[in-house]
Scaffold this active site. Structure first.
Site, PDB file in Angstrom:
ATOM      1  N   LYS B  47       0.853  -1.194   0.000  1.00 45.94           N
ATOM      2  CA  LYS B  47       0.000   0.000   0.000  1.00 45.94           C
ATOM      3  C   LYS B  47       0.886   1.240   0.000  1.00 45.94           C
ATOM      4  O   LYS B  47       1.916   1.276   0.670  1.00 45.94           O
ATOM      5  CB  LYS B  47      -0.906  -0.008   1.228  1.00 45.94           C
ATOM      6  CG  LYS B  47      -1.840   1.198   1.275  1.00 45.94           C
ATOM      7  CD  LYS B  47      -2.999   0.984   2.233  1.00 45.94           C
ATOM      8  CE  LYS B  47      -3.815   2.266   2.405  1.00 45.94           C
ATOM      9  NZ  LYS B  47      -4.410   2.777   1.149  1.00 45.94           N
ATOM     10  N   SER B  48       0.478   2.262  -0.750  1.00 48.24           N
ATOM     11  CA  SER B  48       1.315   3.452  -0.899  1.00 48.24           C
ATOM     12  C   SER B  48       1.680   4.054   0.450  1.00 48.24           C
ATOM     13  O   SER B  48       0.836   4.217   1.328  1.00 48.24           O
ATOM     14  CB  SER B  48       0.589   4.520  -1.728  1.00 48.24           C
ATOM     15  OG  SER B  48       0.348   4.045  -3.028  1.00 48.24           O
ATOM     16  N   ALA B  72     -12.413   6.024  -0.922  1.00 50.01           N
ATOM     17  CA  ALA B  72     -11.594   7.164  -0.511  1.00 50.01           C
ATOM     18  C   ALA B  72     -10.998   6.798   0.838  1.00 50.01           C
ATOM     19  O   ALA B  72     -11.487   7.195   1.894  1.00 50.01           O
ATOM     20  CB  ALA B  72     -12.415   8.430  -0.414  1.00 50.01           C
ATOM     21  N   LEU B  75      -5.054   7.425   1.677  1.00 50.68           N
ATOM     22  CA  LEU B  75      -3.608   7.195   1.826  1.00 50.68           C
ATOM     23  C   LEU B  75      -3.201   6.932   3.276  1.00 50.68           C
ATOM     24  O   LEU B  75      -2.171   7.419   3.742  1.00 50.68           O
ATOM     25  CB  LEU B  75      -2.807   8.371   1.242  1.00 50.68           C
ATOM     26  CG  LEU B  75      -2.943   8.577  -0.277  1.00 50.68           C
ATOM     27  CD1 LEU B  75      -2.231   9.866  -0.707  1.00 50.68           C
ATOM     28  CD2 LEU B  75      -2.376   7.399  -1.062  1.00 50.68           C
ATOM     29  N   ASN B 131       3.245   6.694  -6.944  1.00 48.97           N
ATOM     30  CA  ASN B 131       1.805   6.942  -7.051  1.00 48.97           C
ATOM     31  C   ASN B 131       1.568   8.448  -7.096  1.00 48.97           C
ATOM     32  O   ASN B 131       1.539   9.110  -6.064  1.00 48.97           O
ATOM     33  CB  ASN B 131       1.089   6.297  -5.864  1.00 48.97           C
ATOM     34  CG  ASN B 131      -0.413   6.536  -5.885  1.00 48.97           C
ATOM     35  OD1 ASN B 131      -0.933   7.152  -6.819  1.00 48.97           O
ATOM     36  ND2 ASN B 131      -1.099   6.062  -4.864  1.00 48.97           N
ATOM     37  N   CYS B 134      -3.383   9.482  -6.909  1.00 42.19           N
ATOM     38  CA  CYS B 134      -4.485   9.241  -5.972  1.00 42.19           C
ATOM     39  C   CYS B 134      -5.482  10.392  -6.083  1.00 42.19           C
ATOM     40  O   CYS B 134      -5.122  11.554  -5.905  1.00 42.19           O
ATOM     41  CB  CYS B 134      -3.987   9.141  -4.534  1.00 42.19           C
ATOM     42  SG  CYS B 134      -5.359   8.973  -3.373  1.00 42.19           S
TER      43      CYS B 134
END
Lengths: 254, 311
Positions: B47-48, B72, B75, B131, B134
């Site tokens: 995951k970022s 949503a 992050l 990334n 997003c």
């Protein structure tokens, strides 16, 4: 019939279980298995997972532990709340006498399980633990379902003075062919896992974790490679302990 | 006929099959990354991760709106220092399985991207995914870097200066000309391109309360509904650049993976399908892909790649 998007229900009945725990019966039903959960949404507040206490009518027991549950406790009969689900894997109901062990509001999924097991003709004994007599929740539901209920309180104000696990040990000794189902603090679940493994008894736990999606994609509820929302929330003790001891992660969960 | 060869080479790194766990799905722990690898993924993406811990948005964060997902999450991540520990653990678990690790990163600034890249490189992942696309933090971060060719190029250059690992830049479909962005990041040293991130943002409103359901109000749209757009984006990007492409967006089956490869992808990302088919989706899609190749007489993946571009 699962609800993919949050769906509005009206509150039909509210009952105080303890100074901090309240049970809400809604004006609708869904089809669910005991141990499954729903995501409850209060618009512009938050959305959190709750085990079902019943599916017809939809019934939820909510302990006041933070801002979301505080907001839920402000709801009155006739107000709406929203939910989606049911999600997750419930209890496997085995055809043998059942010992249920509940710590605090862990009684919620077990009350639903007790009702189903009794309807299927299974003998059910319940060890219900809390700090004080006034903290014992859902006791009437277990009694009304026809279970034998054995309370335990840490201050001795009702039933056994001590922990639900003490009572559970006694119930297991008296029912050597029983299966155990439990929900409560993880220290309690660990003690129960040991008690059952000594006796070679099957045991299933319902676990609680912070959740975001509830759908098995975000990874928030990870427990050593197990997804509590999708693989659980009900697990066998072997699954939980095996994952922690770092045995190779399984792929699918059966 | 001999059994088809599903392996692909991505920037010189071998993947046993072209299926890659997309970022943001199940990539939060070393154990989950290992599990997805054991489920048959050819590579897995964490995951970022950003420079500092973030809790992300409140719930609801992910919904099934009927034809796909909308999310949503915002992050959420443990910050770069903790991420290095997770990535090291993941790398150790993946090495015996022969499954490469992609470490996904984000930052709020161009310079921040370079710093996070340098930090996560300490864990020696096989790739770094940048990334820049997003769609769910615009209120905080401003317009995604992927929305502008110069911004996307600047981030790519910063990461290129920071690390020698292969860099994958993840692009947004929410632009008028994705090929132009792809050219810009290739020119600054991107080794591969991942396309696409989620579409939109979109919104779902609860008609009983009159409120948007996602706490962030808007979210990125994914799943089967966006696949034709993802396929077109990959097609456009593959005409514009020479670097390999990881095609992502609504892949649910082996047939869908073939479609993405025919559009020009070298590897194929799987994300939302984990919701529809469980983590077992990787082995299932891999076997469907194998079956397709056997039926149609393809000996390896490269024989299908870019077929849609022919006359």
């Amino acid at each position: 019939m699962a609800l993919d998007l949050p769906t509005a229900f009206r509150i039909r009945d509210i009952r105080d279980e303890s100074p901090t725990v309240r049970t809400f019966a809604l004006d609708g039903a869904i089809q669910a298995e005991p141990g499954q959960f729903v995501m409850v949404w209060l618009p512009r507040v938050n959305e959190k997972p709750f085990s079902l206490v019943d599916d017809a009518p939809i019934t939820l027991t909510i302990a006041r532990v933070g801002p979301f549950t505080e907001a839920a406790h402000h709801l009155r009969v006739g107000d709406r709340l929203w939910l989606r689900g049911p999600y997750g894997r419930g209890f496997d109901r085995l055809a043998r006498p059942a010992v249920l062990v509940a710590g605090g509001y862990g009684a919620a999924p077990l009350a639903f399980l007790a009702r189903r097991l009794r309807a299927e003709g299974v003998q059910v004994s319940v060890a219900l633990g809390a700090k004080r007599a006034c903290d014992l929740v859902l006791m009437d539901r277990f009694r009304d379902a026809g279970c034998s209920v054995h309370p335990a309180t840490e201050d001795g104000s009702l039933g056994h003075k001590g922990l639900a696990t003490d009572v559970a040990a006694r119930l297991l000794d008296a029912n050597p062919d029983a299966a155990l189902y439990a929900c409560g603090p993880e220290a309690m679940l660990e003690r129960l896992a040991r008690l059952c493994s000594e006796r070679g008894m099957p045991v299933q736990f319902s676990m609680e974790r912070m959740m975001k999606c509830g759908l098995g994609v975000c990874g928030s509820c990870d427990h050593h490679g197990l997804l509590v929302c999708r693989d659980g929330p009900v697990f066998s003790a072997d699954q939980v302990l095996g994952a922690r001891e770092n045995s190779p992660s399984p792929c699918g969960q059966q | 006929m001999t059994a088809p060869d599903l392996s692909v080479s991505l920037c010189g790194v071998r993947l046993a099959n072209p299926l890659v766990l997309a970022s943001g799905i199940l990539g939060t722990s070393a154990e989950l990354l290992e599990r997805v690898a054991r489920c048959g993924a050819g590579a897995v993406t964490s995951k970022s991760c950003g420079p500092t811990p973030r809790t992300g948005h409140p719930n609801p964060t992910v919904l099934d709106w009927g034809h796909g997902l909308i999310n949503a999450v915002g992050l959420s991540n443990p910050g770069a220092d903790e991420e290095v520990r997770i990535l090291r653990d993941a790398k150790a678990r993946l090495a015996p399985l022969g499954v490469p690790l992609v470490a996904s990163i984000f930052a709020e600034t161009v310079q921040g991207f370079g710093e996070v890249a340098r930090k996560v490189a300490e864990a020696a992942p096989d790739f770094i995914e940048v990334n820049i696309s997003c769609p769910n933090v615009e209120a905080e971060f401003g317009r995604p870097f992927a929305a502008d060719a110069r911004d996307a190029a600047a981030v790519t250059a910063a990461v290129r200066r920071a690390v020698s690992l292969p860099i994958i830049v993840k692009l947004s479909p929410n632009v008028p000309d994705i090929a132009a962005i792809a050219r810009a990041v290739e020119a600054e040293g991107a080794d591969a391109i991942a396309a696409i991130n989620t579409l939109g943002p979109g919104m779902v409103i609860d008609t009983d309360s009159g409120k948007p359901i996602l706490a962030n109000r808007t979210g990125g749209v994914s799943g089967p509904a966006i696949r034709p757009i993802a396929v077109r984006c990959v097609y456009d990007v593959s005409r514009a650049v020479r670097v390999p492409i990881i095609g992502i967006g609504g892949i649910m089956s082996g047939r869908d993976a073939v479609e993405m490869i025919m559009a020009g992808a070298t590897a194929v990302g799987i994300g939302s399908a984990v919701y529809y088919r469980g983590p077992e989706v990787f082995a299932a899609v891999r076997e469907e892909l194998r079956g397709f190749m056997e039926t149609h007489g393809y000996a390896d993946i490269s024989q299908m790649r870019g077929l849609a571009h022919g006359a």
